[in-house]
Motif scaffolding. Structure first.
Motif, PDB file in Angstrom:
ATOM      1  N   GLY A   1       0.832  -1.195   0.000  1.00 15.86           N
ATOM      2  CA  GLY A   1       0.000   0.000   0.000  1.00 15.86           C
ATOM      3  C   GLY A   1       0.863   1.238   0.000  1.00 15.86           C
ATOM      4  O   GLY A   1       1.694   1.431   0.893  1.00 15.86           O
ATOM      5  N   LEU A   2       0.732   2.086  -1.006  1.00 15.52           N
ATOM      6  CA  LEU A   2       1.541   3.298  -1.113  1.00 15.52           C
ATOM      7  C   LEU A   2       0.902   4.439  -0.325  1.00 15.52           C
ATOM      8  O   LEU A   2      -0.294   4.708  -0.477  1.00 15.52           O
ATOM      9  CB  LEU A   2       1.684   3.714  -2.572  1.00 15.52           C
ATOM     10  CG  LEU A   2       2.412   2.740  -3.500  1.00 15.52           C
ATOM     11  CD1 LEU A   2       2.482   3.333  -4.904  1.00 15.52           C
ATOM     12  CD2 LEU A   2       3.817   2.460  -2.980  1.00 15.52           C
ATOM     13  N   ARG A   3       1.694   5.105   0.481  1.00 15.17           N
ATOM     14  CA  ARG A   3       1.241   6.283   1.226  1.00 15.17           C
ATOM     15  C   ARG A   3       1.738   7.503   0.471  1.00 15.17           C
ATOM     16  O   ARG A   3       2.927   7.846   0.515  1.00 15.17           O
ATOM     17  CB  ARG A   3       1.764   6.231   2.653  1.00 15.17           C
ATOM     18  CG  ARG A   3       1.328   4.976   3.391  1.00 15.17           C
ATOM     19  CD  ARG A   3       1.893   4.930   4.792  1.00 15.17           C
ATOM     20  NE  ARG A   3       1.372   6.020   5.608  1.00 15.17           N
ATOM     21  CZ  ARG A   3       1.858   6.342   6.806  1.00 15.17           C
ATOM     22  NH1 ARG A   3       2.893   5.666   7.304  1.00 15.17           N
ATOM     23  NH2 ARG A   3       1.322   7.327   7.500  1.00 15.17           N
ATOM     24  N   LEU A   4       0.841   8.153  -0.246  1.00 15.79           N
ATOM     25  CA  LEU A   4       1.233   9.187  -1.197  1.00 15.79           C
ATOM     26  C   LEU A   4       0.924  10.603  -0.725  1.00 15.79           C
ATOM     27  O   LEU A   4       1.053  11.551  -1.508  1.00 15.79           O
ATOM     28  CB  LEU A   4       0.538   8.935  -2.540  1.00 15.79           C
ATOM     29  CG  LEU A   4       0.931   7.631  -3.246  1.00 15.79           C
ATOM     30  CD1 LEU A   4       0.081   7.423  -4.486  1.00 15.79           C
ATOM     31  CD2 LEU A   4       2.415   7.651  -3.609  1.00 15.79           C
ATOM     32  N   LEU A   5       0.540  10.780   0.516  1.00 18.83           N
ATOM     33  CA  LEU A   5       0.201  12.108   1.013  1.00 18.83           C
ATOM     34  C   LEU A   5       1.352  13.090   0.808  1.00 18.83           C
ATOM     35  O   LEU A   5       2.454  12.885   1.326  1.00 18.83           O
ATOM     36  CB  LEU A   5      -0.159  12.037   2.498  1.00 18.83           C
ATOM     37  CG  LEU A   5      -0.484  13.381   3.176  1.00 18.83           C
ATOM     38  CD1 LEU A   5      -1.707  14.019   2.522  1.00 18.83           C
ATOM     39  CD2 LEU A   5      -0.699  13.181   4.661  1.00 18.83           C
ATOM     40  N   GLY A   6       1.100  14.134   0.023  1.00 16.94           N
ATOM     41  CA  GLY A   6       2.096  15.168  -0.215  1.00 16.94           C
ATOM     42  C   GLY A   6       3.216  14.777  -1.148  1.00 16.94           C
ATOM     43  O   GLY A   6       4.134  15.569  -1.378  1.00 16.94           O
ATOM     44  N   ARG A   7       3.166  13.564  -1.690  1.00 17.39           N
ATOM     45  CA  ARG A   7       4.254  13.089  -2.560  1.00 17.39           C
ATOM     46  C   ARG A   7       3.855  13.232  -4.032  1.00 17.39           C
ATOM     47  O   ARG A   7       2.697  13.054  -4.406  1.00 17.39           O
ATOM     48  CB  ARG A   7       4.604  11.644  -2.215  1.00 17.39           C
ATOM     49  CG  ARG A   7       5.166  11.513  -0.784  1.00 17.39           C
ATOM     50  CD  ARG A   7       5.650  10.105  -0.493  1.00 17.39           C
ATOM     51  NE  ARG A   7       6.430  10.082   0.752  1.00 17.39           N
ATOM     52  CZ  ARG A   7       5.954   9.731   1.936  1.00 17.39           C
ATOM     53  NH1 ARG A   7       4.693   9.336   2.049  1.00 17.39           N
ATOM     54  NH2 ARG A   7       6.725   9.744   3.003  1.00 17.39           N
ATOM     55  N   ARG A   8       4.841  13.527  -4.856  1.00  6.29           N
ATOM     56  CA  ARG A   8       4.595  13.793  -6.274  1.00  6.29           C
ATOM     57  C   ARG A   8       4.184  12.525  -7.018  1.00  6.29           C
ATOM     58  O   ARG A   8       4.850  11.489  -6.947  1.00  6.29           O
ATOM     59  CB  ARG A   8       5.867  14.382  -6.920  1.00  6.29           C
ATOM     60  CG  ARG A   8       5.822  14.587  -8.430  1.00  6.29           C
ATOM     61  CD  ARG A   8       4.872  15.683  -8.849  1.00  6.29           C
ATOM     62  NE  ARG A   8       5.145  16.944  -8.158  1.00  6.29           N
ATOM     63  CZ  ARG A   8       6.089  17.805  -8.525  1.00  6.29           C
ATOM     64  NH1 ARG A   8       6.882  17.535  -9.568  1.00  6.29           N
ATOM     65  NH2 ARG A   8       6.260  18.942  -7.871  1.00  6.29           N
ATOM     66  N   VAL A   9       3.105  12.637  -7.747  1.00  3.87           N
ATOM     67  CA  VAL A   9       2.649  11.587  -8.648  1.00  3.87           C
ATOM     68  C   VAL A   9       2.474  12.223 -10.022  1.00  3.87           C
ATOM     69  O   VAL A   9       1.838  13.274 -10.151  1.00  3.87           O
ATOM     70  CB  VAL A   9       1.310  10.971  -8.179  1.00  3.87           C
ATOM     71  CG1 VAL A   9       0.734  10.046  -9.251  1.00  3.87           C
ATOM     72  CG2 VAL A   9       1.494  10.206  -6.871  1.00  3.87           C
ATOM     73  N   VAL A  10       3.041  11.600 -11.041  1.00  5.19           N
ATOM     74  CA  VAL A  10       2.925  12.115 -12.401  1.00  5.19           C
ATOM     75  C   VAL A  10       1.994  11.208 -13.190  1.00  5.19           C
ATOM     76  O   VAL A  10       2.154   9.983 -13.194  1.00  5.19           O
ATOM     77  CB  VAL A  10       4.304  12.185 -13.084  1.00  5.19           C
ATOM     78  CG1 VAL A  10       4.138  12.598 -14.554  1.00  5.19           C
ATOM     79  CG2 VAL A  10       5.198  13.169 -12.360  1.00  5.19           C
ATOM     80  N   VAL A  11       1.016  11.830 -13.837  1.00  6.18           N
ATOM     81  CA  VAL A  11       0.070  11.102 -14.685  1.00  6.18           C
ATOM     82  C   VAL A  11       0.273  11.587 -16.113  1.00  6.18           C
ATOM     83  O   VAL A  11       0.158  12.788 -16.395  1.00  6.18           O
ATOM     84  CB  VAL A  11      -1.386  11.335 -14.230  1.00  6.18           C
ATOM     85  CG1 VAL A  11      -2.353  10.616 -15.177  1.00  6.18           C
ATOM     86  CG2 VAL A  11      -1.576  10.860 -12.792  1.00  6.18           C
ATOM     87  N   LEU A  12       0.578  10.671 -16.995  1.00 11.05           N
ATOM     88  CA  LEU A  12       0.801  10.996 -18.400  1.00 11.05           C
ATOM     89  C   LEU A  12      -0.439  10.593 -19.191  1.00 11.05           C
ATOM     90  O   LEU A  12      -0.771   9.408 -19.287  1.00 11.05           O
ATOM     91  CB  LEU A  12       2.045  10.264 -18.915  1.00 11.05           C
ATOM     92  CG  LEU A  12       2.432  10.488 -20.384  1.00 11.05           C
ATOM     93  CD1 LEU A  12       2.662  11.967 -20.648  1.00 11.05           C
ATOM     94  CD2 LEU A  12       3.683   9.685 -20.723  1.00 11.05           C
ATOM     95  N   GLY A  13      -1.145  11.589 -19.738  1.00 10.58           N
ATOM     96  CA  GLY A  13      -2.380  11.324 -20.475  1.00 10.58           C
ATOM     97  C   GLY A  13      -3.582  11.763 -19.661  1.00 10.58           C
ATOM     98  O   GLY A  13      -3.672  11.486 -18.469  1.00 10.58           O
TER      99      GLY A  13
END
Length: 410
Positions: free
Chosen positions: A10-22
Motif C-alpha cells: 500500500g503506497l502512502r502518497l500524502l504530499g508526494r509527487r505523482v505524475v500522470v501521463l495522459g
C-alpha cells in the motif's frame, strides 16, 4: 511470472509527487483515488476529458498542457502512464526505470514496474485484488472477485470478526419498507455484527433468519413492561443490554425518525450515557407507493407531497394534523398508519373542499411478496377498505398521481 508474482503493497502518497501521463478515460478513472490519497498530482497531457479538466480547474491536480518531456518524472514517487502516444509512453517508462519510480502502464502491463489492483472499500478496509497469472490476466475476473469480497463485507454475508475490543452501544437501524434487499448496506453490516437485536414487527423479518446462532433476537412487541409503557420498556431493554457491554441493534421498519419514535429512544440512550448510532432507512412513505407504480411527485401533476400519520382520527383531540389545510393542497397526500381511520379522514378532507372523486390507492404489505394494491376514491374508500378487507400495514396515497403509470400488479 507465475513463479514470481507481484508483491502487494500500500503506497502512502500524502504530499508526494505523482505524475500522470495522459488525460483520457484511464486518467479520469484513476485520478479520484490519487486525489483521495492526498498526492501532489501533476498531469502531463495536451488534452483532457471534461471531468479531468474540472479536477484541474478545482485545484485538485496541476495540469501541464503539453506532451511528455524527458525529466517530467525526476521528482516523482509514482507514475501512471496512460497516454495514446506509444513512443511517449515508452520514453516515460524508461525514465521511470532510471529514477526508480514505480510505474504503471495502461498500454503494456508487462513493461510496467507496478500494477494497479482492482480496489474497493468497506468501513475503513481497502480490498485490493491482483491477478498473478500473466497469461490468464482477466480484468473482469479480478473486478468480479473484488466486488464479491466488498459486497460480502458490506451486506454482512462475509463477516470478519473484530479482534479488538468493540465499543458497546446501540445502533438505531432503519430496516426499510419490508423487502430485506431494501435495508441499507450499513444497516445490514451492523446487523451481522450485533450481539442483540431488538426488532419491530414491521422490520425486514427475513433478515433475522440470517443472523448467527449466538445473536439474541428480541421481539419488541413481546418485551414485558408491567407498570411501564411499552416504549419505556424498549428503552430500558436497549440500555440494559448496552450496559452489559453488548453491541445492540434496534431494528425498525422504514426510517427510525418517520413516525418510528426513534428520537425517543435516542434521547433515552443519551440520558443513560449510552453511545447511539442512527442509520437512516428507506421510508415506506415513498418506497411503497413507488413499488406499486405510484410516483409521489410527477411533472405537471404534483410538485409536492405531504406525509401524515393517521393513527388518530381528525376529530380526536390528540391529533396534531391540520386537516383543513391539507384538503386545500394540490399535491400528493401520503398517510401512514391510517387504514382504520381512513373513512373519517376521507370525510374530513371532502368536508374541507377536496373533491370526492380524488383518486386513492391503498398498498398493503408494500415491497413484500404479499403486496397488493387497492384503488378507490375519497367517496368510496371507506367501503372499499371494508369490502376488500384491507389491513395494516398499508400506505395510503391520495391525489392525481395515483392514476399515473402502469400498475405492477394489474
Amino acid at each position: 511470472m507465475a513463479e514470481h508474482p507481484p508483491y502487494p503493497v500500500g503506497l502512502r502518497l500524502l504530499g508526494r509527487r505523482v505524475v500522470v501521463l495522459g488525460g483520457g478515460q484511464v486518467a479520469q478513472r484513476r485520478l479520484p483515488a490519487l486525489i483521495a490519497a492526498g498526492a501532489d498530482i501533476r498531469l502531463v497531457s495536451p488534452e483532457a476529458t471534461p471531468s479531468v479538466e474540472a479536477m484541474a480547474d478545482a485545484g485538485e491536480i496541476t495540469w501541464l498542457r503539453r506532451p511528455y518531456q524527458d525529466g517530467d518524472l525526476a521528482d516523482a514517487w509514482y507514475a501512471l502512464i496512460a497516454s495514446s502516444d506509444s513512443e511517449a509512453n515508452a520514453a516515460a517508462s524508461a525514465e521511470a526505470e532510471r529514477h526508480r519510480v514505480w510505474c504503471v502502464r495502461s498500454d503494456d502491463a508487462d513493461a510496467a514496474t507496478a500494477w494497479t489492483p482492482a480496489t474497493g472499500h468497506s468501513e475503513g478496509v481497502t480490498v485490493a485484488v491482483l491477478t498473478t497469472e500473466a497469461k490468464g490476466r482477466d480484468p473482469r475476473h479480478t473486478a468480479a472477485v473484488r466486488d464479491a469480497v466488498v459486497e460480502g463485507l458490506r451486506d454482512g454475508t462475509l463477516v470478519a470478526p473484530h479482534h479488538r475490543t468493540r465499543t458497546p452501544g446501540v445502533a438505531l437501524v432503519g430496516g426499510g419498507p419490508g423487502d430485506p434487499d431494501l435495508i441499507t448496506v450499513r444497516g445490514r453490516r451492523l446487523l451481522a455484527e450485533a450481539d442483540v437485536v431488538i426488532a419491530d414487527r414491521l422490520g425486514p423479518r427475513d433478515l433475522l433468519a440470517e443472523l448467527p446462532p449466538h445473536v439474541e433476537v428480541i421481539d419488541a412487541a413481546k418485551i414485558p413492561y408491567g407498570r411501564y409503557m411499552a416504549q419505556e420498556a424498549i428503552n430500558n431493554a436497549l440500555i440494559e443490554h448496552a450496559r452489559q457491554g453488548k453491541s445492540v441493534v434496534r431494528l425498525k421498519g422504514g426510517d427510525p425518525f418517520v413516525f418510528g419514535r426513534g428520537m425517543e429512544e435516542v434521547q433515552a440512550l443519551a440520558e443513560a450515557g449510552i453511545a447511539c448510532t442512527v442509520v437512516p432507512g428507506i421510508s415506506s412513505s415513498i418506497s411503497v407507493p413507488g413499488a406499486a407504480g405510484i410516483p409521489v411527485t410527477h411533472r405537471g401533476v404534483a410538485h409536492e407531497f405531504t406525509v401524515v400519520s393517521g393513527h388518530v382520527a381528525p376529530d380526536d383531540e390528540r391529533s396534531l394534523v391540520d386537516w383543513p389545510s391539507l384538503a386545500g393542497l394540490t399535491g400528493t397526500l401520503v398517510i401512514l398508519m391510517g387504514v382504520d381511520k381512513i373513512g373519517k379522514i376521507a370525510e374530513t378532507l371532502v368536508a374541507h373542499g377536496k373533491a370526492p372523486d380524488t383518486p386513492v390507492a391503498l398498498v398493503q404489505e408494500g415491497t413484500t411478496a404479499a403486496q397488493r394494491r387497492v384503488d378507490a376514491t375519497l367517496a368510496t374508500v371507506a367501503e372499499t377498505v371494508r369490502a376488500e378487507d384491507v389491513r395494516p400495514p398499508a400506505v395510503i396515497v391520495i391525489g392525481p398521481v395515483v392514476k399515473e403509470g402502469p400498475r405492477p400488479d394489474a
